[in-house]
Design a protein around this motif. Structure first.
Motif, PDB file in Angstrom:
ATOM      1  N   ASN A  21       0.865  -1.175   0.000  1.00 22.24           N
ATOM      2  CA  ASN A  21       0.000   0.000   0.000  1.00 22.24           C
ATOM      3  C   ASN A  21       0.902   1.225   0.000  1.00 22.24           C
ATOM      4  O   ASN A  21       2.110   1.102  -0.148  1.00 22.24           O
ATOM      5  CB  ASN A  21      -1.001  -0.019   1.167  1.00 22.24           C
ATOM      6  CG  ASN A  21      -0.378   0.330   2.498  1.00 22.24           C
ATOM      7  OD1 ASN A  21       0.823   0.535   2.625  1.00 22.24           O
ATOM      8  ND2 ASN A  21      -1.201   0.384   3.529  1.00 22.24           N
ATOM      9  N   GLY A  22       0.374   2.389   0.147  1.00 23.21           N
ATOM     10  CA  GLY A  22       1.167   3.606   0.080  1.00 23.21           C
ATOM     11  C   GLY A  22       2.222   3.733   1.163  1.00 23.21           C
ATOM     12  O   GLY A  22       3.153   4.516   1.055  1.00 23.21           O
ATOM     13  N   TYR A  30     -13.001 -13.655   0.295  1.00 25.83           N
ATOM     14  CA  TYR A  30     -12.989 -12.220   0.568  1.00 25.83           C
ATOM     15  C   TYR A  30     -11.861 -11.934   1.538  1.00 25.83           C
ATOM     16  O   TYR A  30     -11.216 -12.859   2.049  1.00 25.83           O
ATOM     17  CB  TYR A  30     -14.326 -11.713   1.133  1.00 25.83           C
ATOM     18  CG  TYR A  30     -14.826 -12.479   2.325  1.00 25.83           C
ATOM     19  CD1 TYR A  30     -14.352 -12.212   3.607  1.00 25.83           C
ATOM     20  CD2 TYR A  30     -15.788 -13.470   2.187  1.00 25.83           C
ATOM     21  CE1 TYR A  30     -14.808 -12.915   4.708  1.00 25.83           C
ATOM     22  CE2 TYR A  30     -16.251 -14.184   3.280  1.00 25.83           C
ATOM     23  CZ  TYR A  30     -15.759 -13.899   4.537  1.00 25.83           C
ATOM     24  OH  TYR A  30     -16.203 -14.602   5.624  1.00 25.83           O
ATOM     25  N   ALA A  31     -11.621 -10.665   1.799  1.00 26.56           N
ATOM     26  CA  ALA A  31     -10.624 -10.247   2.792  1.00 26.56           C
ATOM     27  C   ALA A  31     -11.340  -9.526   3.927  1.00 26.56           C
ATOM     28  O   ALA A  31     -12.412  -8.947   3.731  1.00 26.56           O
ATOM     29  CB  ALA A  31      -9.598  -9.326   2.153  1.00 26.56           C
ATOM     30  N   PHE A  32     -10.763  -9.588   5.113  1.00 25.14           N
ATOM     31  CA  PHE A  32     -11.290  -8.858   6.261  1.00 25.14           C
ATOM     32  C   PHE A  32     -10.687  -7.459   6.270  1.00 25.14           C
ATOM     33  O   PHE A  32      -9.468  -7.307   6.235  1.00 25.14           O
ATOM     34  CB  PHE A  32     -10.933  -9.578   7.568  1.00 25.14           C
ATOM     35  CG  PHE A  32     -11.606 -10.909   7.705  1.00 25.14           C
ATOM     36  CD1 PHE A  32     -12.929 -11.004   8.091  1.00 25.14           C
ATOM     37  CD2 PHE A  32     -10.903 -12.073   7.439  1.00 25.14           C
ATOM     38  CE1 PHE A  32     -13.553 -12.231   8.222  1.00 25.14           C
ATOM     39  CE2 PHE A  32     -11.513 -13.307   7.562  1.00 25.14           C
ATOM     40  CZ  PHE A  32     -12.845 -13.390   7.954  1.00 25.14           C
ATOM     41  N   ARG A  33     -11.524  -6.439   6.315  1.00 22.88           N
ATOM     42  CA  ARG A  33     -11.055  -5.057   6.243  1.00 22.88           C
ATOM     43  C   ARG A  33     -10.148  -4.705   7.428  1.00 22.88           C
ATOM     44  O   ARG A  33      -9.165  -3.977   7.276  1.00 22.88           O
ATOM     45  CB  ARG A  33     -12.240  -4.092   6.188  1.00 22.88           C
ATOM     46  CG  ARG A  33     -11.796  -2.659   5.937  1.00 22.88           C
ATOM     47  CD  ARG A  33     -12.915  -1.751   5.525  1.00 22.88           C
ATOM     48  NE  ARG A  33     -13.536  -2.094   4.268  1.00 22.88           N
ATOM     49  CZ  ARG A  33     -13.019  -1.873   3.069  1.00 22.88           C
ATOM     50  NH1 ARG A  33     -11.838  -1.319   2.972  1.00 22.88           N
ATOM     51  NH2 ARG A  33     -13.663  -2.198   1.979  1.00 22.88           N
ATOM     52  N   SER A  69      -5.085  -2.519  -2.814  1.00 19.82           N
ATOM     53  CA  SER A  69      -6.355  -2.038  -3.367  1.00 19.82           C
ATOM     54  C   SER A  69      -7.065  -3.080  -4.229  1.00 19.82           C
ATOM     55  O   SER A  69      -8.243  -2.918  -4.532  1.00 19.82           O
ATOM     56  CB  SER A  69      -6.135  -0.764  -4.172  1.00 19.82           C
ATOM     57  OG  SER A  69      -5.268  -1.016  -5.260  1.00 19.82           O
ATOM     58  N   GLN A  70      -6.389  -4.155  -4.602  1.00 17.52           N
ATOM     59  CA  GLN A  70      -7.026  -5.189  -5.412  1.00 17.52           C
ATOM     60  C   GLN A  70      -7.894  -6.149  -4.595  1.00 17.52           C
ATOM     61  O   GLN A  70      -8.656  -6.921  -5.157  1.00 17.52           O
ATOM     62  CB  GLN A  70      -5.976  -5.975  -6.191  1.00 17.52           C
ATOM     63  CG  GLN A  70      -5.095  -6.861  -5.332  1.00 17.52           C
ATOM     64  CD  GLN A  70      -4.014  -7.534  -6.131  1.00 17.52           C
ATOM     65  OE1 GLN A  70      -4.227  -7.899  -7.267  1.00 17.52           O
ATOM     66  NE2 GLN A  70      -2.842  -7.683  -5.527  1.00 17.52           N
TER      67      GLN A  70
END
Length: 89
Positions: A17-18, A48-51, A76-77
């Motif tokens: 990520n950034g 899915y992914a866990f936020r 972000s993907q």
């Protein structure tokens, strides 16, 4: 991307990520695949992914990817649970 090889036939995954590399959980490597090296780009299918943790739910290792570079492995993907996007995985 593979961050670490675990004791058994699994590897730790990470995405960019950034701010740097973020851990995204582990995936088991099936016996018909070679265990990938640290830094190798790999493909995984997941529900899915866990936020909160960015961990992948039920990841399945699909193999190495030579057509993708490390800087393309971005957070972000991911498709997160509860966003209405989990059907796209």
């Amino acid at each position: 991307m593979v961050a670490n090889q675990n004791d058994k036939r699994s590897v730790e995954l990470r995405l960019l990520n950034g701010k740097g590399w973020i851990p995204c959980g582990n995936v088991t490597i099936p016996p018909n695949f070679k265990v990938p090296a640290v830094g190798e780009v790999v493909e995984c299918r997941y529900l899915y992914a866990f936020r909160e943790s960015n961990a992948l739910y039920q990841p399945v290792y699909l193999g190495p990817r030579q057509d993708i570079e490390q800087h393309e492995c971005v957070l972000s993907q991911l498709k997160y649970k509860g966003t209405g996007e989990e059907d796209l995985c």
